[in-house]
Write a protein that holds these residues in place. Structure first.
Motif, PDB file in Angstrom:
ATOM      1  N   SER A  24       4.038  -8.546  49.445  1.00 20.53           N
ATOM      2  CA  SER A  24       4.930  -8.048  48.394  1.00 20.53           C
ATOM      3  C   SER A  24       5.019  -6.533  48.485  1.00 20.53           C
ATOM      4  CB  SER A  24       4.398  -8.448  47.014  1.00 20.53           C
ATOM      5  OG  SER A  24       4.360  -9.856  46.894  1.00 20.53           O
ATOM      6  N   ASN A  25       6.041  -5.952  47.858  1.00 21.24           N
ATOM      7  CA  ASN A  25       6.181  -4.503  47.835  1.00 21.24           C
ATOM      8  C   ASN A  25       6.485  -4.045  46.422  1.00 21.24           C
ATOM      9  OD1 ASN A  25       5.938  -2.203  49.494  1.00 21.24           O
ATOM     10  ND2 ASN A  25       8.125  -1.851  49.305  1.00 21.24           N
ATOM     11  N   CYS A  26       5.780  -3.042  45.975  1.00 21.81           N
ATOM     12  CA  CYS A  26       5.971  -2.494  44.634  1.00 21.81           C
ATOM     13  C   CYS A  26       7.210  -1.613  44.568  1.00 21.81           C
ATOM     14  CB  CYS A  26       4.751  -1.681  44.223  1.00 21.81           C
ATOM     15  SG  CYS A  26       3.219  -2.643  44.155  1.00 21.81           S
ATOM     16  N   ALA A  27       7.719  -1.430  43.384  1.00 24.06           N
ATOM     17  CA  ALA A  27       8.925  -0.621  43.168  1.00 24.06           C
ATOM     18  C   ALA A  27       8.740   0.819  43.617  1.00 24.06           C
ATOM     19  CB  ALA A  27       9.322  -0.671  41.694  1.00 24.06           C
ATOM     20  N   GLU A  28       7.564   1.387  43.343  1.00 20.84           N
ATOM     21  CA  GLU A  28       7.318   2.779  43.707  1.00 20.84           C
ATOM     22  C   GLU A  28       7.434   2.988  45.208  1.00 20.84           C
ATOM     23  OE1 GLU A  28       5.572   0.636  41.812  1.00 20.84           O
ATOM     24  OE2 GLU A  28       3.879   1.682  40.933  1.00 20.84           O
ATOM     25  N   ARG A  29       6.779   2.103  45.951  1.00 23.34           N
ATOM     26  CA  ARG A  29       6.830   2.224  47.413  1.00 23.34           C
ATOM     27  C   ARG A  29       8.236   1.934  47.924  1.00 23.34           C
ATOM     28  NH1 ARG A  29       2.574  -1.562  49.391  1.00 23.34           N
ATOM     29  NH2 ARG A  29       2.404  -2.245  47.242  1.00 23.34           N
ATOM     30  N   SER A  30       8.923   0.955  47.307  1.00 21.15           N
ATOM     31  CA  SER A  30      10.298   0.673  47.723  1.00 21.15           C
ATOM     32  C   SER A  30      11.175   1.909  47.581  1.00 21.15           C
ATOM     33  CB  SER A  30      10.870  -0.486  46.900  1.00 21.15           C
ATOM     34  OG  SER A  30      10.215  -1.687  47.188  1.00 21.15           O
ATOM     35  N   ALA A  31      11.063   2.597  46.443  1.00 21.47           N
ATOM     36  CA  ALA A  31      11.894   3.788  46.196  1.00 21.47           C
ATOM     37  C   ALA A  31      11.508   4.933  47.128  1.00 21.47           C
ATOM     38  CB  ALA A  31      11.777   4.213  44.741  1.00 21.47           C
ATOM     39  N   LEU A  32      10.218   5.163  47.294  1.00 25.00           N
ATOM     40  CA  LEU A  32       9.787   6.251  48.179  1.00 25.00           C
ATOM     41  C   LEU A  32      10.151   5.970  49.632  1.00 25.00           C
ATOM     42  CD1 LEU A  32       6.373   7.209  46.578  1.00 25.00           C
ATOM     43  CD2 LEU A  32       8.292   8.769  47.023  1.00 25.00           C
ATOM     44  N   PHE A  33       9.969   4.740  50.086  1.00 27.30           N
ATOM     45  CA  PHE A  33      10.306   4.405  51.465  1.00 27.30           C
ATOM     46  C   PHE A  33      11.811   4.536  51.690  1.00 27.30           C
ATOM     47  CE2 PHE A  33       6.355   1.439  51.877  1.00 27.30           C
ATOM     48  CZ  PHE A  33       5.523   2.542  51.946  1.00 27.30           C
ATOM     49  N   ALA A  34      12.610   4.143  50.699  1.00 26.72           N
ATOM     50  CA  ALA A  34      14.067   4.307  50.818  1.00 26.72           C
ATOM     51  C   ALA A  34      14.431   5.785  50.927  1.00 26.72           C
ATOM     52  CB  ALA A  34      14.771   3.673  49.618  1.00 26.72           C
ATOM     53  N   THR A  35      13.759   6.620  50.138  1.00 28.15           N
ATOM     54  CA  THR A  35      14.015   8.056  50.168  1.00 28.15           C
ATOM     55  C   THR A  35      13.674   8.634  51.539  1.00 28.15           C
ATOM     56  OG1 THR A  35      13.489   8.169  47.808  1.00 28.15           O
ATOM     57  CG2 THR A  35      13.481  10.248  49.026  1.00 28.15           C
ATOM     58  N   TYR A  36      12.506   8.320  52.028  1.00 29.11           N
ATOM     59  CA  TYR A  36      12.087   8.821  53.332  1.00 29.11           C
ATOM     60  C   TYR A  36      12.959   8.253  54.455  1.00 29.11           C
ATOM     61  CZ  TYR A  36       8.048  11.716  52.235  1.00 29.11           C
ATOM     62  OH  TYR A  36       7.237  12.748  51.813  1.00 29.11           O
ATOM     63  N   SER A  37      13.406   7.026  54.312  1.00 28.08           N
ATOM     64  CA  SER A  37      14.258   6.411  55.328  1.00 28.08           C
ATOM     65  C   SER A  37      15.598   7.124  55.456  1.00 28.08           C
ATOM     66  CB  SER A  37      14.501   4.934  54.999  1.00 28.08           C
ATOM     67  OG  SER A  37      13.303   4.208  55.105  1.00 28.08           O
ATOM     68  N   GLN A  38      15.982   7.842  54.400  1.00 30.75           N
ATOM     69  CA  GLN A  38      17.236   8.599  54.422  1.00 30.75           C
ATOM     70  C   GLN A  38      17.029  10.021  54.946  1.00 30.75           C
ATOM     71  OE1 GLN A  38      20.333   7.684  52.412  1.00 30.75           O
ATOM     72  NE2 GLN A  38      19.653   5.602  52.160  1.00 30.75           N
ATOM     73  N   GLY A  39      15.790  10.339  55.340  1.00 30.40           N
ATOM     74  CA  GLY A  39      15.506  11.635  55.935  1.00 30.40           C
ATOM     75  C   GLY A  39      14.928  12.666  54.982  1.00 30.40           C
ATOM     76  N   TYR A  40      14.737  12.313  53.730  1.00 26.75           N
ATOM     77  CA  TYR A  40      14.145  13.240  52.770  1.00 26.75           C
ATOM     78  C   TYR A  40      12.631  13.288  52.967  1.00 26.75           C
ATOM     79  CZ  TYR A  40      18.613  13.020  50.304  1.00 26.75           C
ATOM     80  OH  TYR A  40      19.951  13.092  49.979  1.00 26.75           O
ATOM     81  N   ARG A  41      12.042  14.389  52.530  1.00 25.84           N
ATOM     82  CA  ARG A  41      10.603  14.553  52.584  1.00 25.84           C
ATOM     83  C   ARG A  41      10.110  15.085  51.239  1.00 25.84           C
ATOM     84  NH1 ARG A  41      11.538  11.439  55.906  1.00 25.84           N
ATOM     85  NH2 ARG A  41      11.042  11.512  58.116  1.00 25.84           N
ATOM     86  N   LYS A  42       8.795  15.220  51.078  1.00 31.20           N
ATOM     87  CA  LYS A  42       8.211  15.556  49.780  1.00 31.20           C
ATOM     88  C   LYS A  42       8.793  16.825  49.178  1.00 31.20           C
ATOM     89  CE  LYS A  42       3.877  15.724  51.206  1.00 31.20           C
ATOM     90  NZ  LYS A  42       2.422  15.859  51.158  1.00 31.20           N
ATOM     91  N   GLU A  43       9.119  17.814  49.999  1.00 31.97           N
ATOM     92  CA  GLU A  43       9.673  19.057  49.465  1.00 31.97           C
ATOM     93  C   GLU A  43      11.095  18.884  48.917  1.00 31.97           C
ATOM     94  OE1 GLU A  43      10.166  18.895  53.925  1.00 31.97           O
ATOM     95  OE2 GLU A  43       8.431  18.723  52.598  1.00 31.97           O
ATOM     96  N   ASP A  44      11.740  17.769  49.224  1.00 28.48           N
ATOM     97  CA  ASP A  44      13.089  17.485  48.736  1.00 28.48           C
ATOM     98  C   ASP A  44      13.092  16.737  47.404  1.00 28.48           C
ATOM     99  OD1 ASP A  44      14.283  18.492  51.177  1.00 28.48           O
ATOM    100  OD2 ASP A  44      13.639  16.616  52.129  1.00 28.48           O
ATOM    101  N   ILE A  45      11.944  16.261  46.972  1.00 22.27           N
ATOM    102  CA  ILE A  45      11.858  15.397  45.792  1.00 22.27           C
ATOM    103  C   ILE A  45      11.667  16.229  44.533  1.00 22.27           C
ATOM    104  CG2 ILE A  45      10.547  13.550  44.664  1.00 22.27           C
ATOM    105  CD1 ILE A  45       9.971  12.461  47.516  1.00 22.27           C
ATOM    106  N   GLU A  46      12.531  15.971  43.548  1.00 20.63           N
ATOM    107  CA  GLU A  46      12.459  16.670  42.266  1.00 20.63           C
ATOM    108  C   GLU A  46      11.571  15.941  41.268  1.00 20.63           C
ATOM    109  OE1 GLU A  46      15.643  17.235  38.747  1.00 20.63           O
ATOM    110  OE2 GLU A  46      16.206  18.208  40.637  1.00 20.63           O
ATOM    111  N   SER A  47      11.727  14.620  41.178  1.00 19.56           N
ATOM    112  CA  SER A  47      10.948  13.833  40.228  1.00 19.56           C
ATOM    113  C   SER A  47      11.004  12.363  40.618  1.00 19.56           C
ATOM    114  CB  SER A  47      11.459  14.018  38.794  1.00 19.56           C
ATOM    115  OG  SER A  47      12.831  13.687  38.717  1.00 19.56           O
ATOM    116  N   MET A  48      10.141  11.586  39.954  1.00 12.98           N
ATOM    117  CA  MET A  48      10.093  10.141  40.189  1.00 12.98           C
ATOM    118  C   MET A  48       9.897   9.453  38.848  1.00 12.98           C
ATOM    119  SD  MET A  48       7.573   8.058  42.729  1.00 12.98           S
ATOM    120  CE  MET A  48       7.804   6.305  42.995  1.00 12.98           C
TER     121      MET A  48
END
Length: 137
Positions: free
Chosen positions: A55-79
């Protein structure tokens, strides 16, 4: 501070994502959203599997989707992380470990539910004394 007003945009996206949860075993629906500094929203929902470990949790799903689009931690404003339950649903241990690596320590993490309970924290508060790449050097 009214968390629901201050973080309305990201919470709305997270609650919308929660509607996509696939949780036939636990019936525990979770939604998450990562807001990047360019104003984009990256959503995730929990997706369960009969083999629970897959199974996959929502948090990891959202973060993995973000990273899959080329974003990295310095690009993230909030969660944001939301549930429909009576209590606030904080991230599980596996998600906290992933968040330690994929978020900056002070990135706001908003946790809320449909009963108007909410809190703002960050991964440093959620997982003190975490295991990071510094431990591997």
């Amino acid at each position: 501070m009214d968390i629901f007003k201050e973080y309305k945009d990201i919470l709305d996206h997270a609650f919308s994502a929660m509607e996509n949860a696939y949780a036939p075993y636990s019936n525990y629906h979770v939604g998450a959203c990562v807001k990047t500094k360019d104003g984009k929203y990256h959503i995730g929902a929990n997706v369960e599997n009969a083999s629970y470990g897959l199974s996959n949790c929502a948090e990891r799903s959202a973060l993995f989707a973000t990273y899959s689009q080329g974003y990295r931690k310095e690009d993230i404003e909030s969660m944001a992380l939301v549930t429909g339950e009576n209590t606030l649903g904080t991230p599980c241990g596996a998600c906290r470990q992933v968040m330690v690596e994929l978020l900056n320590g002070d990135t706001p993490v908003v946790i809320a539910n449909r009963q108007n309970k909410a809190m703002v924290t960050n991964i440093t508060e959620l997982l003190p004394f975490s295991f990071t790449d510094d431990n591997l050097k």
